[in-house]
Design a protein around this motif. Structure first.
Motif, short mmCIF file in Angstrom:
data_model
loop_
_atom_site.label_atom_id
_atom_site.label_comp_id
_atom_site.label_asym_id
_atom_site.label_seq_id
_atom_site.Cartn_x
_atom_site.Cartn_y
_atom_site.Cartn_z
N GLN A 140 6.97 1.26 8.35
CA GLN A 140 6.38 2.18 7.86
C GLN A 140 5.41 2.72 9.07
N LEU A 193 -1.23 -4.62 9.14
CA LEU A 193 -0.02 -4.70 8.70
C LEU A 193 0.00 -5.51 7.33
N ASP A 198 -3.56 6.70 8.54
CA ASP A 198 -2.82 7.48 7.94
C ASP A 198 -2.95 8.44 8.46
N LEU A 200 -3.05 -4.66 5.37
CA LEU A 200 -2.70 -3.78 3.98
C LEU A 200 -1.08 -3.53 3.06
N ASP A 201 -1.03 -4.48 3.40
CA ASP A 201 0.82 -5.26 2.83
C ASP A 201 1.25 -3.77 2.78
N LEU A 202 1.91 -3.48 4.78
CA LEU A 202 3.00 -2.58 4.99
C LEU A 202 3.68 -3.59 5.59
N LYS A 203 5.30 -3.06 5.36
CA LYS A 203 6.28 -3.59 6.41
C LYS A 203 6.30 -3.03 7.94
N LYS A 226 4.60 6.95 6.99
CA LYS A 226 4.53 6.47 7.76
C LYS A 226 3.38 6.59 8.09
N VAL A 227 2.45 5.03 8.91
CA VAL A 227 1.00 4.74 9.74
C VAL A 227 0.98 5.45 10.98
N MET A 276 0.88 -1.43 0.27
CA MET A 276 -0.15 0.33 0.00
C MET A 276 0.72 0.89 0.19
N LYS A 277 0.52 2.29 -0.87
CA LYS A 277 1.07 3.35 -1.56
C LYS A 277 0.67 4.07 0.01
#
Ligand code: ADP
Length: 266
Positions: free
Chosen positions: A60, A51, A23, A54-57, A5-6, A1-2
Motif C-alpha cells: 500500500q 505501517l 494519505d 496503521l494496519d497497512l501492508k 496508497k500512502v 486501515m481503509k
C-alpha cells in the motif's frame, strides 16, 4: 486501515530521524528516534512500525521520499528531496496555504524560508556555522540544568527574574550558565534567558522579512511553548505552530510524489 496508497517521508536529520505516513492531506502516523549510525536500518524499522500501527501492508506504499542531511543514506528511497523544499511543501499544505514565512530550528541549524502565494520558495537564509539558536544549544542547557527539554516551556513560565545570556556564542553562554548556577540563580530564570537569547538570534536572522505575514515555527524546538512566546515577544507578532512541528519536513517529503505527479488539470 481503509486508505488507498500512502506516501512515506523519511527526514534523516542531524539529531533525529523522523518518519511520516500520509494519505496526502494529513499525518496518519509520525515516529521519530535519535540519529545514530545505521540509518538505513533505523529508517526501515520506523517504516515497518508505522505501517504496522496503521494496519497497512507494504504494497500500500505509493512512494518513499527521503530528506534531511542523511537523505542519501536510505537506499530504498524512490526520491530524495532537499530540506528547504520539503519544509516549504509540508508547512504550506498543513497550513492550508496560509504560511508565508517559516522559521525552522533544527538540531544544528536555524533557517528562515519565505514563500510566495503558491507556496514556492522565494528566499531562504541558514545559519549552520554556530550552535547558538539551534537545538544543540537547548540540549547543552538541558544537560547543564539536568532538566528534560519537555519541561522547559512550563519552567520558563515560572521565571520571576531577568537574567541575560549571550545569543552569539554557545561557548560563552555555557560559562555564563555555570556562573549563574554558582550564584544560585534559579533554573527557571536561566531557561527564560535561554529562550530570550534564541529569540534574539531568530530576530537577527529574520532581518527585514515582513513580520505581518503568517509566520510558522517548526522543527523540534517548536514543541517548546516558552520559546514560541519568547519569539513572539521579540518580533512583536503572533507565531503559528502546527500540531506536530517536528514532523512537518518529513510530511513535505511524504507528499513529494503527489506534488510531482502529472495532474488532469489543464
Ligand atoms: P534535525 O532535523 O536537525 O535532526 P529536529 O527538527 O528533529 O532537528 O530538532 C531536534 C531538536 O529538537 C533537538 O536538538 C532538541 O533541541 C529539540 N527537541 C526535541 N524534543 C523536544 C521537546 N520535547 N521539547 C523541546 N525541544 C525538543
Amino acid at each position: 486501515m481503509k486508505v488507498g496508497k500512502v506516501g512515506i517521508g523519511l527526514d534523516l536529520g542531524s539529531t533525529a530521524i523522523k518518519m511520516v505516513i500520509t494519505d496526502g492531506e494529513k499525518i496518519l502516523c509520525g515516529l521519530s528516534t535519535a540519529t545514530a549510525p545505521g540509518q538505513e536500518e533505523i529508517g526501515r524499522q520506523l517504516i515497518a512500525r508505522g505501517l504496522e500501527s496503521l494496519d497497512l501492508k507494504p504494497e500500500q506504499v505509493g512512494s518513499i521520499t527521503t530528506t534531511g542531511y542523511g537523505k542519501k543514506l536510505y537506499s530504498a528511497a524512490d526520491l530524495n528531496m532537499d530540506e528547504i523544499s520539503a519544509n516549504a511543501a509540508g508547512i504550506f499544505r498543513l497550513s492550508r496555504g496560509q504560511a508565508r514565512t517559516i522559521i525552522n530550528i533544527g538540531g544544528q541549524d536555524l533557517k528562515v524560508i519565505t514563500l510566495d502565494n503558491d507556496g514556492k520558495v522565494l528566499d531562504f537564509r541558514m545559519n549552520d556555522k554556530c550552535a547558538a539558536g539551534t537545538g544543540r544549544f537547548f540540549e547543552l542547557v538541558s544537560r547543564l540544568l539536568d532538566t528534560p527539554l519537555s519541561e522547559f516551556g512550563d519552567l520558563a513560565g515560572n521565571s520571576g527574574h531577568e537574567v541575560q545570556l549571550s545569543s552569539t556564542c554557545v561557548v560563552f553562554a555555557e560559562s555564563e550558565i555555570i556562573s549563574l548556577l554558582a550564584r544560585g540563580v534559579a533554573r527557571e530564570d536561566i531557561i527564560h534567558a535561554l529562550h530570550a537569547s534564541v529569540a534574539r538570534k531568530v530576530a537577527a536572522m529574520m532581518g527585514r522579512t515582513p513580520h505581518d505575514d503568517a509566520i510558522y515555527l517548526d522543527g523540534g524546538p517548536a514543541r517548546n511553548r516558552g520559546l514560541v512566546e519568547a519569539i513572539e515577544d521579540e518580533l512583536l507578532c503572533d507565531i503559528m505552530v502546527l500540531d506536530d512541528p517536528q514532523f512537518t519536513v518529513a510530511f513535505g517529503a511524504a507528499i513529494a510524489r503527489q506534488l510531482s505527479a502529472p495532474t488532469d488539470k489543464p
